[in-house]
Motif scaffolding. Structure first.
Motif, PDB file in Angstrom:
ATOM      1  N   ALA A 113     -30.257  24.210  80.066  1.00 52.58           N
ATOM      2  CA  ALA A 113     -29.900  22.814  80.322  1.00 52.58           C
ATOM      3  C   ALA A 113     -29.365  22.124  79.072  1.00 52.58           C
ATOM      4  CB  ALA A 113     -31.113  22.055  80.865  1.00 52.58           C
ATOM      5  N   GLU A 114     -29.805  22.592  77.899  1.00 51.02           N
ATOM      6  CA  GLU A 114     -29.353  22.008  76.639  1.00 51.02           C
ATOM      7  C   GLU A 114     -29.406  23.069  75.546  1.00 51.02           C
ATOM      8  OE1 GLU A 114     -33.469  19.856  75.275  1.00 51.02           O
ATOM      9  OE2 GLU A 114     -32.194  18.831  76.707  1.00 51.02           O
ATOM     10  N   PRO A 115     -28.694  22.856  74.458  1.00 51.73           N
ATOM     11  CA  PRO A 115     -28.710  23.824  73.361  1.00 51.73           C
ATOM     12  C   PRO A 115     -30.112  23.992  72.767  1.00 51.73           C
ATOM     13  CG  PRO A 115     -26.916  22.256  73.081  1.00 51.73           C
ATOM     14  CD  PRO A 115     -27.782  21.742  74.199  1.00 51.73           C
ATOM     15  N   VAL A 116     -30.344  25.140  72.151  1.00 49.28           N
ATOM     16  CA  VAL A 116     -31.601  25.401  71.450  1.00 49.28           C
ATOM     17  C   VAL A 116     -31.307  25.688  69.987  1.00 49.28           C
ATOM     18  CG1 VAL A 116     -32.836  26.242  73.493  1.00 49.28           C
ATOM     19  CG2 VAL A 116     -31.577  27.867  72.051  1.00 49.28           C
ATOM     20  N   ASP A 117     -32.327  25.496  69.157  1.00 51.35           N
ATOM     21  CA  ASP A 117     -32.185  25.765  67.724  1.00 51.35           C
ATOM     22  C   ASP A 117     -32.211  27.265  67.419  1.00 51.35           C
ATOM     23  OD1 ASP A 117     -32.205  22.999  67.129  1.00 51.35           O
ATOM     24  OD2 ASP A 117     -34.392  22.987  67.046  1.00 51.35           O
ATOM     25  N   MET A 118     -33.076  27.985  68.146  1.00 50.61           N
ATOM     26  CA  MET A 118     -33.266  29.405  67.861  1.00 50.61           C
ATOM     27  C   MET A 118     -33.225  30.212  69.150  1.00 50.61           C
ATOM     28  SD  MET A 118     -36.648  31.443  66.434  1.00 50.61           S
ATOM     29  CE  MET A 118     -36.753  30.629  64.869  1.00 50.61           C
ATOM     30  N   ILE A 119     -32.665  31.408  69.043  1.00 52.81           N
ATOM     31  CA  ILE A 119     -32.733  32.387  70.110  1.00 52.81           C
ATOM     32  C   ILE A 119     -33.570  33.535  69.576  1.00 52.81           C
ATOM     33  CG2 ILE A 119     -31.438  33.982  71.570  1.00 52.81           C
ATOM     34  CD1 ILE A 119     -29.060  31.995  71.308  1.00 52.81           C
ATOM     35  N   ASP A 120     -34.723  33.752  70.203  1.00 50.18           N
ATOM     36  CA  ASP A 120     -35.670  34.805  69.809  1.00 50.18           C
ATOM     37  C   ASP A 120     -35.476  35.964  70.781  1.00 50.18           C
ATOM     38  OD1 ASP A 120     -37.795  36.223  68.720  1.00 50.18           O
ATOM     39  OD2 ASP A 120     -39.334  34.937  69.594  1.00 50.18           O
ATOM     40  N   VAL A 121     -35.157  37.148  70.262  1.00 50.31           N
ATOM     41  CA  VAL A 121     -34.686  38.240  71.102  1.00 50.31           C
ATOM     42  C   VAL A 121     -35.665  39.402  71.175  1.00 50.31           C
ATOM     43  CG1 VAL A 121     -32.783  39.851  71.504  1.00 50.31           C
ATOM     44  CG2 VAL A 121     -32.324  37.615  70.459  1.00 50.31           C
ATOM     45  N   PHE A 122     -36.050  39.727  72.405  1.00 51.28           N
ATOM     46  CA  PHE A 122     -36.849  40.909  72.727  1.00 51.28           C
ATOM     47  C   PHE A 122     -35.989  41.831  73.584  1.00 51.28           C
ATOM     48  CE2 PHE A 122     -40.164  37.915  71.704  1.00 51.28           C
ATOM     49  CZ  PHE A 122     -41.227  38.674  71.248  1.00 51.28           C
ATOM     50  N   ARG A 123     -34.991  42.448  72.984  1.00 47.86           N
ATOM     51  CA  ARG A 123     -34.119  43.414  73.655  1.00 47.86           C
ATOM     52  C   ARG A 123     -33.909  44.548  72.671  1.00 47.86           C
ATOM     53  NH1 ARG A 123     -29.938  41.372  76.910  1.00 47.86           N
ATOM     54  NH2 ARG A 123     -29.678  43.553  77.450  1.00 47.86           N
ATOM     55  N   ASN A 124     -33.456  45.698  73.143  1.00 46.50           N
ATOM     56  CA  ASN A 124     -33.265  46.805  72.210  1.00 46.50           C
ATOM     57  C   ASN A 124     -32.013  46.590  71.359  1.00 46.50           C
ATOM     58  OD1 ASN A 124     -30.928  48.067  73.421  1.00 46.50           O
ATOM     59  ND2 ASN A 124     -32.274  48.800  75.046  1.00 46.50           N
ATOM     60  N   SER A 125     -31.965  47.297  70.259  1.00 43.63           N
ATOM     61  CA  SER A 125     -30.879  47.117  69.288  1.00 43.63           C
ATOM     62  C   SER A 125     -29.508  47.354  69.895  1.00 43.63           C
ATOM     63  CB  SER A 125     -31.092  48.046  68.090  1.00 43.63           C
ATOM     64  OG  SER A 125     -32.277  47.700  67.402  1.00 43.63           O
ATOM     65  N   LEU A 174     -39.417  42.511  65.971  1.00 42.74           N
ATOM     66  CA  LEU A 174     -39.779  43.749  65.272  1.00 42.74           C
ATOM     67  C   LEU A 174     -39.100  44.957  65.904  1.00 42.74           C
ATOM     68  CD1 LEU A 174     -43.592  43.096  64.788  1.00 42.74           C
ATOM     69  CD2 LEU A 174     -41.812  43.034  63.026  1.00 42.74           C
ATOM     70  N   GLY A 175     -38.506  45.782  65.065  1.00 43.54           N
ATOM     71  CA  GLY A 175     -37.853  47.003  65.526  1.00 43.54           C
ATOM     72  C   GLY A 175     -36.439  46.805  66.033  1.00 43.54           C
ATOM     73  N   ILE A 176     -35.945  45.570  66.004  1.00 46.21           N
ATOM     74  CA  ILE A 176     -34.601  45.286  66.518  1.00 46.21           C
ATOM     75  C   ILE A 176     -33.683  44.955  65.351  1.00 46.21           C
ATOM     76  CG2 ILE A 176     -33.216  43.889  68.087  1.00 46.21           C
ATOM     77  CD1 ILE A 176     -35.862  43.193  69.527  1.00 46.21           C
ATOM     78  N   ARG A 177     -32.593  45.701  65.274  1.00 48.83           N
ATOM     79  CA  ARG A 177     -31.646  45.506  64.183  1.00 48.83           C
ATOM     80  C   ARG A 177     -30.252  45.923  64.638  1.00 48.83           C
ATOM     81  NH1 ARG A 177     -32.526  45.730  58.036  1.00 48.83           N
ATOM     82  NH2 ARG A 177     -30.388  45.751  57.307  1.00 48.83           N
ATOM     83  N   ASN A 178     -29.264  45.102  64.306  1.00 53.25           N
ATOM     84  CA  ASN A 178     -27.868  45.441  64.551  1.00 53.25           C
ATOM     85  C   ASN A 178     -27.055  44.706  63.486  1.00 53.25           C
ATOM     86  OD1 ASN A 178     -25.115  45.280  65.523  1.00 53.25           O
ATOM     87  ND2 ASN A 178     -25.895  46.122  67.450  1.00 53.25           N
ATOM     88  N   ASP A 179     -26.733  45.419  62.419  1.00 51.75           N
ATOM     89  CA  ASP A 179     -26.064  44.802  61.269  1.00 51.75           C
ATOM     90  C   ASP A 179     -24.679  44.277  61.607  1.00 51.75           C
ATOM     91  OD1 ASP A 179     -27.988  45.104  58.996  1.00 51.75           O
ATOM     92  OD2 ASP A 179     -27.864  47.200  59.613  1.00 51.75           O
ATOM     93  N   ALA A 180     -23.930  44.998  62.441  1.00 50.56           N
ATOM     94  CA  ALA A 180     -22.576  44.548  62.798  1.00 50.56           C
ATOM     95  C   ALA A 180     -22.638  43.238  63.581  1.00 50.56           C
ATOM     96  CB  ALA A 180     -21.853  45.631  63.596  1.00 50.56           C
ATOM     97  N   ALA A 181     -23.560  43.141  64.537  1.00 53.40           N
ATOM     98  CA  ALA A 181     -23.702  41.909  65.312  1.00 53.40           C
ATOM     99  C   ALA A 181     -24.177  40.767  64.414  1.00 53.40           C
ATOM    100  CB  ALA A 181     -24.667  42.120  66.475  1.00 53.40           C
ATOM    101  N   ALA A 182     -25.095  41.064  63.502  1.00 51.82           N
ATOM    102  CA  ALA A 182     -25.586  40.041  62.579  1.00 51.82           C
ATOM    103  C   ALA A 182     -24.439  39.504  61.725  1.00 51.82           C
ATOM    104  CB  ALA A 182     -26.686  40.617  61.689  1.00 51.82           C
ATOM    105  N   GLU A 183     -23.577  40.380  61.274  1.00 52.92           N
ATOM    106  CA  GLU A 183     -22.440  39.969  60.454  1.00 52.92           C
ATOM    107  C   GLU A 183     -21.521  39.023  61.236  1.00 52.92           C
ATOM    108  OE1 GLU A 183     -18.812  42.356  58.441  1.00 52.92           O
ATOM    109  OE2 GLU A 183     -20.821  43.126  57.984  1.00 52.92           O
ATOM    110  N   ARG A 184     -21.280  39.340  62.512  1.00 53.41           N
ATOM    111  CA  ARG A 184     -20.434  38.482  63.349  1.00 53.41           C
ATOM    112  C   ARG A 184     -21.079  37.109  63.568  1.00 53.41           C
ATOM    113  NH1 ARG A 184     -20.279  41.198  68.413  1.00 53.41           N
ATOM    114  NH2 ARG A 184     -19.014  39.469  69.137  1.00 53.41           N
ATOM    115  N   LEU A 185     -22.374  37.098  63.829  1.00 51.18           N
ATOM    116  CA  LEU A 185     -23.074  35.839  64.053  1.00 51.18           C
ATOM    117  C   LEU A 185     -23.081  34.986  62.779  1.00 51.18           C
ATOM    118  CD1 LEU A 185     -26.024  37.242  66.181  1.00 51.18           C
ATOM    119  CD2 LEU A 185     -24.208  35.713  67.007  1.00 51.18           C
ATOM    120  N   GLU A 186     -23.341  35.627  61.651  1.00 53.23           N
ATOM    121  CA  GLU A 186     -23.357  34.901  60.381  1.00 53.23           C
ATOM    122  C   GLU A 186     -21.976  34.356  60.042  1.00 53.23           C
ATOM    123  OE1 GLU A 186     -27.126  37.086  58.242  1.00 53.23           O
ATOM    124  OE2 GLU A 186     -25.154  38.017  58.061  1.00 53.23           O
TER     125      GLU A 186
END
Length: 142
Positions: A73-85, A109-121
């Motif tokens: 319904a409205e924007p959020v400050d943080m997206i907390d992700v429980f999905r696989n890498s 914990l256990g979730i990492r994707n450097d390429a996606a992180a680079e795009r988001l940053e």
């Protein structure tokens, strides 16, 4: 950003400035870690919206589940992700297609994707990977 080591001040600032959190991969199953993390975040005063397409319209911890980020319904400050890498690249596409930007994308914990992180940053979004706010908040904020 060095995603192998985070400065305590960086994490503390995120955890104290964040007011609203969308939790992707929310579960009504009390044995799933996401269930307990959501409860902790709510008790800590965050406005939490669970996201899970299979549970849309149901409630978890008294919060109505939405099917996807675009349904918020409205924007959020943080997206907390429980999905696989492997799912993070498509999730980054979904986030970058939104008409708004979260301040932070936090991969559990256990979730990492450097390429996606680079795009988001590159789009101005802070990224935390392989950490849990329910562990970091008591350690850094109290």
């Amino acid at each position: 950003m060095d995603h192998d080591h985070y400065d305590a001040a960086y994490l503390r600032a995120i955890l104290t400035e964040t007011r609203s959190i969308a939790v992707i991969g929310a579960s009504a199953n009390p044995s799933r870690p996401v269930h307990g993390v959501m409860a902790y975040l709510i008790r800590s005063g965050y406005a939490v919206t669970p996201i899970n397409p299979g549970l849309a319209g149901q409630a978890i911890h008294g919060r109505t589940v939405v099917g996807r980020l675009a349904d918020l319904a409205e924007p959020v400050d943080m997206i907390d992700v429980f999905r696989n890498s492997d799912a993070i690249a498509a999730l980054a596409d979904e986030i970058l297609a939104l008409p708004w930007r979260p301040k932070t994308v936090w991969l559990q914990l256990g979730i990492r994707n450097d390429a996606a992180a680079e795009r988001l940053e590159a789009a101005g979004i802070q990224v935390v990977m392989d950490r849990c706010p329910a562990i970091e908040r008591p350690r850094l904020v109290g």
